[in-house]
Design an enzyme around this catalytic site. Structure first.
Site, PDB file in Angstrom:
ATOM      1  N   CYS A   1      11.016 -14.457   3.629  1.00  0.00           N
ATOM      2  CA  CYS A   1      10.308 -15.183   2.579  1.00  0.00           C
ATOM      3  C   CYS A   1      11.250 -16.109   1.814  1.00  0.00           C
ATOM      4  CB  CYS A   1       9.612 -14.217   1.622  1.00  0.00           C
ATOM      5  SG  CYS A   1      10.667 -12.900   0.987  1.00  0.00           S
TER       6      CYS A   1
ATOM      7  N   ASP B   1      12.850 -10.255 -11.943  1.00  0.00           N
ATOM      8  CA  ASP B   1      13.087  -9.966 -10.529  1.00  0.00           C
ATOM      9  C   ASP B   1      12.719 -11.128  -9.631  1.00  0.00           C
ATOM     10  OD1 ASP B   1      10.180  -9.444  -9.338  1.00  0.00           O
ATOM     11  OD2 ASP B   1      10.277  -8.501 -11.305  1.00  0.00           O
TER      12      ASP B   1
ATOM     13  N   GLY C   1      -0.365  -0.081  -5.049  1.00  0.00           N
ATOM     14  CA  GLY C   1      -1.714  -0.598  -4.836  1.00  0.00           C
ATOM     15  C   GLY C   1      -2.672  -0.067  -5.871  1.00  0.00           C
TER      16      GLY C   1
ATOM     17  N   CYS D   1       5.010 -14.337   3.629  1.00  0.00           N
ATOM     18  CA  CYS D   1       5.319 -13.078   4.301  1.00  0.00           C
ATOM     19  C   CYS D   1       4.131 -12.702   5.182  1.00  0.00           C
ATOM     20  CB  CYS D   1       5.572 -11.974   3.280  1.00  0.00           C
ATOM     21  SG  CYS D   1       5.815 -10.345   4.027  1.00  0.00           S
TER      22      CYS D   1
ATOM     23  N   CYS E   1       0.858  -1.175   0.000  1.00  0.00           N
ATOM     24  CA  CYS E   1       0.000   0.000   0.000  1.00  0.00           C
ATOM     25  C   CYS E   1       0.896   1.226   0.000  1.00  0.00           C
ATOM     26  CB  CYS E   1      -0.899   0.026   1.241  1.00  0.00           C
ATOM     27  SG  CYS E   1      -2.113  -1.302   1.302  1.00  0.00           S
TER      28      CYS E   1
ATOM     29  N   ASN F   1       0.189   1.416   5.769  1.00  0.00           N
ATOM     30  CA  ASN F   1       0.883   0.484   4.883  1.00  0.00           C
ATOM     31  C   ASN F   1       1.517  -0.589   5.750  1.00  0.00           C
ATOM     32  OD1 ASN F   1       2.475  -0.811   2.906  1.00  0.00           O
ATOM     33  ND2 ASN F   1       4.146   0.636   3.205  1.00  0.00           N
ATOM     34  N   GLY F   2       1.164  -1.855   5.496  1.00  0.00           N
ATOM     35  CA  GLY F   2       1.761  -2.939   6.268  1.00  0.00           C
ATOM     36  C   GLY F   2       0.722  -3.926   6.755  1.00  0.00           C
TER      37      GLY F   2
ATOM     38  N   TYR G   1      11.697  -5.226  -5.958  1.00  0.00           N
ATOM     39  CA  TYR G   1      10.537  -5.086  -6.833  1.00  0.00           C
ATOM     40  C   TYR G   1       9.601  -3.920  -6.504  1.00  0.00           C
ATOM     41  CZ  TYR G   1       6.064  -6.202  -9.057  1.00  0.00           C
ATOM     42  OH  TYR G   1       4.904  -6.123  -9.777  1.00  0.00           O
TER      43      TYR G   1
END
Length: 492
Positions: free
Chosen positions: A470, A382, A58, A418, A30, A136-137, A278
């Site tokens: 991850c 990527d 987003g 994640c 986000c 965001n998160g 990314y």
């Protein structure tokens, strides 16, 4: 060998059944944007341009909320909607948003469903006044906090963890002298990743999680202060980048200036590596590291670990191109664009039949045949998540006459979920979770395959402490068991 062939045939059948227009990449997180014009100027248009520059973070929903610090304390005007910033906000909507203090948000749903109720910013009216919040998160303890609030009488309208944060602040504010104290008390309860931008009637507040998992920066334009997820958003509104908000820092901006509180800060840091691989825009700088330079460096490191006998290097548009340039430079090979990308094939492109779905990848990306025909090609991307897109591209290249296609990936294999806001699919959907690199190479039809080494990731970002869970499952905090995306399943 027959087992491998059978598996490859099965895999080819499966990728043909997947919509190739659905990107085989991780979804963005986000983006948040907050602004306070101390001279009283209108800020809605600046928020619009800031969100436009953060659109890559987003594309499912967006919103803007503004207020006038010289007007009534409960006078907040806002507009939210599903879709891109340019779709949700026309001049008519922006002209209704008056005020010199505001917050904006672009959202991809990492928790909670995609619907208008879950769009941000959240706007609360409560006993102490008003509150707007953009987040965001992802929180790893959101469900526990939500149950606690529900048993104290809270009624939730959304299925997102951001509303838990907003309600916690409102609850704490009843017992504190300032909104900053309420935000700090709330942040001390949060476990997970967050970049928060919050407004009260007369203040703009920014908070970054103690590990620095999520980015947040501070900028200035004249007598106007800005908080944003990335520095590219500051450039978009002609603002000067001042600095990154430090991990664990709470910034408060009022008519009297800026103050900082570091009571959340800790020594341990874990910046999300995928911002550099990314997520972040190429022209952004995060925590002192240029995103563009980090991706060039990734390609150089990749070339050192997995060189290839080839005639040229190319990258998968757009995110694979900088690493491809770095690979080519380190390999002393030419970098040559091998794809034409149709910019007009958008997310609403209609694909009513299976045949048209299969053909649509050719409409979005087409191969430049004179570039690859009769050549040994290094194809850089990527990441490989499910493997569907890269398999289609390899097939297209070989149909165009490429003698061989050597795939190089500027991230290690994805093996684990994640929990902090990156939409890594479940292990069942991660091709690397059930196949070795050698098997993946055969499945996607490549002539060779090389991934970024985990030990090279910190070199990519000049030694910045990073979260790479991850890839290696070494999470920087205790995480829930199972898929965090199901955490609010009972509430939706």
């Amino acid at each position: 060998m027959q087992d491998i062939q059978d598996t490859q045939d099965s895999y080819t059948d499966s990728i043909d059944s997947i919509d190739p227009m659905d990107a085989d990449t991780l979804k963005e997180e986000c983006g948040v944007f907050g602004i306070y014009d101390l001279d009283g100027g209108e800020v809605a248009s600046s928020i619009y341009y800031g969100l436009f520059s953060l659109q890559h973070r987003g594309q499912e929903s967006c919103g803007i909320a503004v207020s006038d610090t010289s007007g009534p304390r409960r006078n907040i005007s806002y507009h939210k909607g599903l879709g891109l910033v340019s779709e949700v906000f026309k001049q008519e909507e922006l002209s209704k948003l008056h005020g010199n203090l505001g917050v904006g948000h672009v959202r991809y749903a990492t928790s909670g469903a995609t619907n208008l109720e879950n769009a941000q910013p959240l706007v609360l009216n409560y006993v102490k006044g008003t509150l707007t919040l953009a987040h965001n998160g992802n929180l790893v303890n959101a469900a526990a906090l939500r149950h606690e609030l529900e048993y104290s009488g809270a009624i939730f309208r959304t299925t997102i963890d951001s509303e838990v944060i907003a309600y916690c602040i409102a609850k704490e504010r009843i017992h504190t002298k300032t909104v900053e104290d309420a935000v700090l008390a709330t942040a001390q309860k949060l476990s997970g990743a967050y970049g928060l931008v919050i407004t009260s009637p007369r203040k703009l507040i920014g908070v970054r999680d103690p590990l620095g998992l999520k980015p947040l920066c501070l900028g200035k334009r004249g007598n106007t202060y800005i908080l944003a997820s990335e520095s590219c958003a500051l450039t978009a509104v002609n603002a000067e980048f001042i600095r990154d908000v430090a991990p664990g820092e709470m910034i408060s901006i009022t008519k009297d200036g800026i103050s900082s509180d570091f009571r959340l800060a800790q020594e341990k840091r874990a910046h999300c590596i995928f911002e550099y691989i990314y997520f972040a825009r190429l022209d952004s700088t995060l925590d002192g590291v240029s995103v563009y330079s980090s991706r060039i460096r990734a390609g150089e490191l990749l070339a050192a670990s997995y060189p290839a006998e080839a005639d040229l290097v190319t990258g998968v548009p757009e995110s694979g191109i900088p690493a491809a340039i770095g690979f080519a430079k380190a390999s002393h090979l030419p970098f040559v664009p091998a794809f034409h990308k149709n910019s007009y094939v958008g997310r609403t492109f209609i694909k009513p039949t299976q045949k048209e779905r299969e053909d649509s990848v050719h409409l979005k990306l087409s191969i430049l045949k004179p570039v690859v025909a009769g050549k040994r090609v290094v194809l850089v991307d990527d990441s490989i998540v499910r493997g569907t897109t890269i398999a289609n591209l390899i097939r297209m290249m070989k149909e165009a006459g490429a003698l061989s296609v050597h795939v190089r990936v500027s991230s290690p294999p994805f093996l684990y979920p994640c929990y902090f806001g990156t939409d890594v699919p479940s292990n069942q959907q991660l091709i690397a979770a059930s196949h070795s690199p050698e098997e993946i190479c055969k499945l996607i039809g490549a002539d060779s395959l090389g991934y970024m080494r985990i030990e090279d990731l910190e070199k990519m970002v000049d030694g910045l402490p990073i979260c790479k869970a991850c890839f290696d499952s070494h999470y920087p905090m205790e995480v829930p068991k199972g898929d965090i995306r199901n955490i609010f399943e009972d509430f939706s």
